[in-house]
Write a protein that holds these residues in place. Structure first.
Motif, PDB file in Angstrom:
ATOM      1  N   PHE A 196      -1.824   9.876   2.452  1.00 56.12           N
ATOM      2  CA  PHE A 196      -2.330   8.690   1.769  1.00 56.12           C
ATOM      3  C   PHE A 196      -1.289   8.047   0.849  1.00 56.12           C
ATOM      4  O   PHE A 196      -1.620   7.147   0.076  1.00 56.12           O
ATOM      5  CB  PHE A 196      -3.594   9.042   0.973  1.00 56.12           C
ATOM      6  CG  PHE A 196      -4.700   9.564   1.835  1.00 56.12           C
ATOM      7  CD1 PHE A 196      -5.401   8.711   2.669  1.00 56.12           C
ATOM      8  CD2 PHE A 196      -5.023  10.914   1.840  1.00 56.12           C
ATOM      9  CE1 PHE A 196      -6.427   9.187   3.484  1.00 56.12           C
ATOM     10  CE2 PHE A 196      -6.044  11.399   2.648  1.00 56.12           C
ATOM     11  CZ  PHE A 196      -6.746  10.536   3.479  1.00 56.12           C
ATOM     12  N   ASN A 197      -0.036   8.505   0.905  1.00 61.19           N
ATOM     13  CA  ASN A 197       1.022   7.900   0.108  1.00 61.19           C
ATOM     14  C   ASN A 197       1.615   6.655   0.772  1.00 61.19           C
ATOM     15  O   ASN A 197       2.541   6.054   0.239  1.00 61.19           O
ATOM     16  CB  ASN A 197       2.150   8.910  -0.152  1.00 61.19           C
ATOM     17  CG  ASN A 197       1.791   9.900  -1.239  1.00 61.19           C
ATOM     18  OD1 ASN A 197       0.773   9.752  -1.917  1.00 61.19           O
ATOM     19  ND2 ASN A 197       2.618  10.917  -1.413  1.00 61.19           N
ATOM     20  N   GLN A 198       1.081   6.274   1.919  1.00 62.56           N
ATOM     21  CA  GLN A 198       1.531   5.090   2.636  1.00 62.56           C
ATOM     22  C   GLN A 198       0.330   4.500   3.376  1.00 62.56           C
ATOM     23  O   GLN A 198      -0.698   5.169   3.534  1.00 62.56           O
ATOM     24  CB  GLN A 198       2.652   5.411   3.627  1.00 62.56           C
ATOM     25  CG  GLN A 198       2.344   6.479   4.640  1.00 62.56           C
ATOM     26  CD  GLN A 198       2.444   7.875   4.053  1.00 62.56           C
ATOM     27  OE1 GLN A 198       3.290   8.134   3.215  1.00 62.56           O
ATOM     28  NE2 GLN A 198       1.574   8.764   4.479  1.00 62.56           N
ATOM     29  N   PRO A 199       0.432   3.261   3.830  1.00 62.59           N
ATOM     30  CA  PRO A 199      -0.701   2.668   4.546  1.00 62.59           C
ATOM     31  C   PRO A 199      -1.017   3.453   5.818  1.00 62.59           C
ATOM     32  O   PRO A 199      -0.143   4.085   6.419  1.00 62.59           O
ATOM     33  CB  PRO A 199      -0.200   1.252   4.897  1.00 62.59           C
ATOM     34  CG  PRO A 199       0.942   1.005   3.973  1.00 62.59           C
ATOM     35  CD  PRO A 199       1.557   2.335   3.696  1.00 62.59           C
ATOM     36  N   GLN A 200      -2.263   3.401   6.226  1.00 60.30           N
ATOM     37  CA  GLN A 200      -2.657   4.039   7.469  1.00 60.30           C
ATOM     38  C   GLN A 200      -2.073   3.275   8.656  1.00 60.30           C
ATOM     39  O   GLN A 200      -1.702   2.106   8.547  1.00 60.30           O
ATOM     40  CB  GLN A 200      -4.174   4.109   7.567  1.00 60.30           C
ATOM     41  CG  GLN A 200      -4.820   4.946   6.455  1.00 60.30           C
ATOM     42  CD  GLN A 200      -4.278   6.368   6.397  1.00 60.30           C
ATOM     43  OE1 GLN A 200      -4.504   7.156   7.307  1.00 60.30           O
ATOM     44  NE2 GLN A 200      -3.551   6.701   5.326  1.00 60.30           N
ATOM     45  N   GLY A 253       0.777  -1.232   0.000  1.00 59.42           N
ATOM     46  CA  GLY A 253       0.000   0.000   0.000  1.00 59.42           C
ATOM     47  C   GLY A 253       0.810   1.283   0.000  1.00 59.42           C
ATOM     48  O   GLY A 253       0.269   2.356   0.277  1.00 59.42           O
ATOM     49  N   PHE A 254       2.106   1.205  -0.331  1.00 62.63           N
ATOM     50  CA  PHE A 254       2.929   2.407  -0.479  1.00 62.63           C
ATOM     51  C   PHE A 254       2.848   2.889  -1.921  1.00 62.63           C
ATOM     52  O   PHE A 254       2.954   2.104  -2.866  1.00 62.63           O
ATOM     53  CB  PHE A 254       4.386   2.114  -0.119  1.00 62.63           C
ATOM     54  CG  PHE A 254       4.632   1.915   1.348  1.00 62.63           C
ATOM     55  CD1 PHE A 254       5.016   2.971   2.160  1.00 62.63           C
ATOM     56  CD2 PHE A 254       4.476   0.659   1.921  1.00 62.63           C
ATOM     57  CE1 PHE A 254       5.242   2.791   3.514  1.00 62.63           C
ATOM     58  CE2 PHE A 254       4.699   0.457   3.284  1.00 62.63           C
ATOM     59  CZ  PHE A 254       5.085   1.525   4.077  1.00 62.63           C
ATOM     60  N   LEU A 255       2.668   4.204  -2.098  1.00 66.92           N
ATOM     61  CA  LEU A 255       2.626   4.805  -3.431  1.00 66.92           C
ATOM     62  C   LEU A 255       3.981   5.381  -3.787  1.00 66.92           C
ATOM     63  O   LEU A 255       4.670   5.968  -2.935  1.00 66.92           O
ATOM     64  CB  LEU A 255       1.592   5.937  -3.471  1.00 66.92           C
ATOM     65  CG  LEU A 255       0.133   5.553  -3.742  1.00 66.92           C
ATOM     66  CD1 LEU A 255      -0.422   4.684  -2.626  1.00 66.92           C
ATOM     67  CD2 LEU A 255      -0.724   6.798  -3.945  1.00 66.92           C
ATOM     68  N   PHE A 259       8.520  10.838   0.317  1.00 68.51           N
ATOM     69  CA  PHE A 259       7.237  10.770  -0.377  1.00 68.51           C
ATOM     70  C   PHE A 259       6.064  10.761   0.589  1.00 68.51           C
ATOM     71  O   PHE A 259       4.968  11.222   0.247  1.00 68.51           O
ATOM     72  CB  PHE A 259       7.213   9.532  -1.284  1.00 68.51           C
ATOM     73  CG  PHE A 259       6.310   9.695  -2.470  1.00 68.51           C
ATOM     74  CD1 PHE A 259       6.523  10.722  -3.379  1.00 68.51           C
ATOM     75  CD2 PHE A 259       5.254   8.836  -2.688  1.00 68.51           C
ATOM     76  CE1 PHE A 259       5.703  10.888  -4.481  1.00 68.51           C
ATOM     77  CE2 PHE A 259       4.421   8.989  -3.781  1.00 68.51           C
ATOM     78  CZ  PHE A 259       4.649  10.017  -4.678  1.00 68.51           C
ATOM     79  N   SER A 260       6.281  10.270   1.790  1.00 74.68           N
ATOM     80  CA  SER A 260       5.207  10.265   2.780  1.00 74.68           C
ATOM     81  C   SER A 260       4.858  11.675   3.251  1.00 74.68           C
ATOM     82  O   SER A 260       3.760  11.897   3.777  1.00 74.68           O
ATOM     83  CB  SER A 260       5.594   9.394   3.982  1.00 74.68           C
ATOM     84  OG  SER A 260       6.855   9.762   4.493  1.00 74.68           O
TER      85      SER A 260
END
Length: 544
Positions: free
Chosen positions: A336-340, A54-56, A330-331
């Motif tokens: 929302f660029n990484q999991p919650q 789930g990482f963008l 990037f976070s």
């Protein structure tokens, strides 16, 4: 025997350039058109990937800043809500001798160790004296660096950093591409800051930038594509272009389907285009264009964002203690660029390579870093060990600690990463692009027209828009032909006034005019200026 489909204008590639062309053709409501892409979704080199955890990660360091109101209007139409966007003040540094030097390096000599301050100031003074008497222009990028900044800053930062970015020595690059991309230091200001121990303020067109709240940069282009008529988009692997018959004006797809066209707007790399054409004269000519490949590395880490990272955006690394030239936190761009934090993930390994004490999945929070590494025949890369070497580089530069828990990794190579502004480039483009245009092929975009100085997302989009306008109305392609003009930051009146009326061409026709009354402010402003005038495939040539 006719083609399976026939259109007035065919657009190859649904990255920013192809979408710009399609958007404008749809607004002009004149010629029939179709857009192709071999990927299932739009975006091209401005896409976003999502890891299984789930990482963008964007496929490179992309942010949104603009030279064009039309570009702003189109992406705001695609993502219209206030919460679709986050606006950031750039917080950027250069890592040098264990110190974070504020960007741009050459404006912040005051942060350097004393002996390096002396070297930098000596070079700056020598360069200023040379500029006063010089009667010739720099012949390459290296000469430009020495002329503007001196040997001290050249050796400390500009030469090593640009080699890491471009994967080619600065002596083999021209300097006409620079524009607003490289800060030229003011000697008086630098001297004052050194004496007063002051830090220079933010510089450059991206000192403030926007980023989409969800779905990364690629989400912008997916949304722009959704504003286009469904029946005029052909996406997916079967729609890869395998042959372009310029004499017949027919394109053949991987599926075997053929498409006839009147005009072709091509956004695939121009060296791939001429290979698909089978035109040996143009293939030989394209061999004079050089490029480097880019590896994008992503590292997802468990834990709260550390204080040493703070609100940093992107960071530069000129030294050889890490393989990457740039790191993006990037976070920090979006939550929302990484999991919650409540998502449970196992630890793959600790940053130092050792096994975790437990393989159980645990909750976050999480943060992430995106790294970029260049490669060419002049700068080889150990691809097999690159991920491991990058993580060690993060430890070497104190970005992560040896005991940090890594929960996700990402590695993707882009064969065509940077279009190199080589010494040979202009000679090739001035011959190649007009030859293609004589065949009704408009090759545009980051690698379609191969001009890095107009290779940002806004530039790329407008290269497509202006190609469509030229085909329909004959207007000047400012971005392609006058990069310095569109990049002039003082040209704010033009930017703020620039707009495009929906259906302008069709309205003009109904009024019995040739459309000039309805042309955008951009084209009217250009009337005093004389005009001059996708798909993923394997590479044909790297920097040598």
């Amino acid at each position: 025997m006719g083609a399976d489909i026939n259109v007035d204008v065919l657009v190859i590639g649904a990255g920013p350039t192809g979408l710009g062309a399609a958007k404008r053709l749809n607004q002009l409501n004149g010629p029939s058109w179709l857009i192709l892409d071999s990927n299932e979704k739009a975006g091209g080199l401005a896409s976003t990937d999502v890891t299984p955890e789930g990482f963008l990660y964007d496929v490179g360091g992309h942010v949104i800043f603009s030279h064009y109101k039309y570009f702003d209007d189109c992406i705001n139409e695609a993502l219209p809500r206030e919460d679709d966007w986050s606006t950031h003040q750039r917080i950027s540094y250069v890592r040098y001798k264990g110190v974070w030097v504020p960007y741009p390096f050459q404006n912040n000599v005051s942060i350097l160790p004393k002996e390096d301050q002396v070297k930098a100031m000596d070079g700056l003074i020598d360069a200023a004296m040379e500029c006063r008497v010089a009667n010739t222009k720099p012949q390459n990028f290296d000469e430009w660096i020495l002329r503007m900044q001196g040997v001290g800053l050249a050796d400390m930062f500009m030469r090593p950093y640009n080699y890491k970015v471009w994967a080619v020595p600065t002596t083999k690059m021209q300097c006409q591409w620079l524009g607003e991309r490289v800060a030229a230091p003011d000697l008086k200001t630098v001297t004052k800051n050194v004496i007063l121990n002051k830090v220079a303020g933010n510089w450059g067109p991206n000192a403030t930038f926007r980023f989409p709240t969800r779905d990364g940069t690629g989400g912008i282009w997916i949304a722009v594509a959704e504003t286009l008529p469904k029946g005029k988009k052909m996406f997916g692997k079967d729609n890869e272009v395998v042959k372009v018959e310029a004499d017949k004006k027919v394109v053949t797809l991987k599926s075997g389907k053929t498409i006839g066209y009147g005009k072709l707007i091509n956004t695939m790399a121009v060296d791939h285009l001429v290979e698909a054409m089978g035109n040996q004269e143009l293939v030989k000519l394209s061999k004079g264009l050089f490029y480097s490949s880019t590896h994008v590395i992503g590292v997802g880490i468990r834990g709260a964002r550390p204080e040493r990272i703070g609100d940093k955006c992107w960071l530069y690394f000129p030294e050889d203690n890490c393989p990457f030239y740039r790191a993006t936190i990037f976070s920090n761009y979006s939550e929302f660029n990484q999991p919650q934090a409540d998502v449970k993930l196992p630890t793959i390994a600790l940053a130092n390579g050792s096994k975790p004490s437990s393989s159980d999945a645990k909750e976050g929070p999480y943060w992430s870093i995106m790294l970029e590494v260049s490669q060419s025949s002049m700068k080889p890369v150990d691809e097999e060990n690159l991920l491991k070497d990058c993580i060690q580089g993060l430890i070497n530069t104190e970005m992560v600690k040896p005991e940090d828990e890594i929960v996700s990794t990402y590695h993707r190579k882009f064969d065509h990463g940077y279009p190199t502004p080589s010494l040979e480039r202009e000679g090739v483009l001035k011959e190649l692009l007009p030859k293609l245009q004589d065949m009704d092929i408009y090759s545009r975009g980051r690698f379609g027209s191969w001009r890095y100085e107009v290779g940002n997302q806004d530039h790329s989009f407008m290269l497509g828009v202006e190609a469509a306008d030229h085909i329909v109305t004959g207007s000047v392609e400012l971005t392609l032909n006058y990069p310095d003009f569109v990049n002039t930051r003082q040209n704010n009146e033009r930017r703020l006034a620039q707009t495009f009326a929906f259906g302008a061409a069709s309205e003009a026709k109904s009024n019995g005019t040739n459309g000039t009354q309805e042309l955008p402010t951009r084209e009217r402003a250009a009337s005093n200026v004389s005009a001059t005038g996708g798909h993923s495939r394997k590479s044909s040539k790297q920097v040598k």
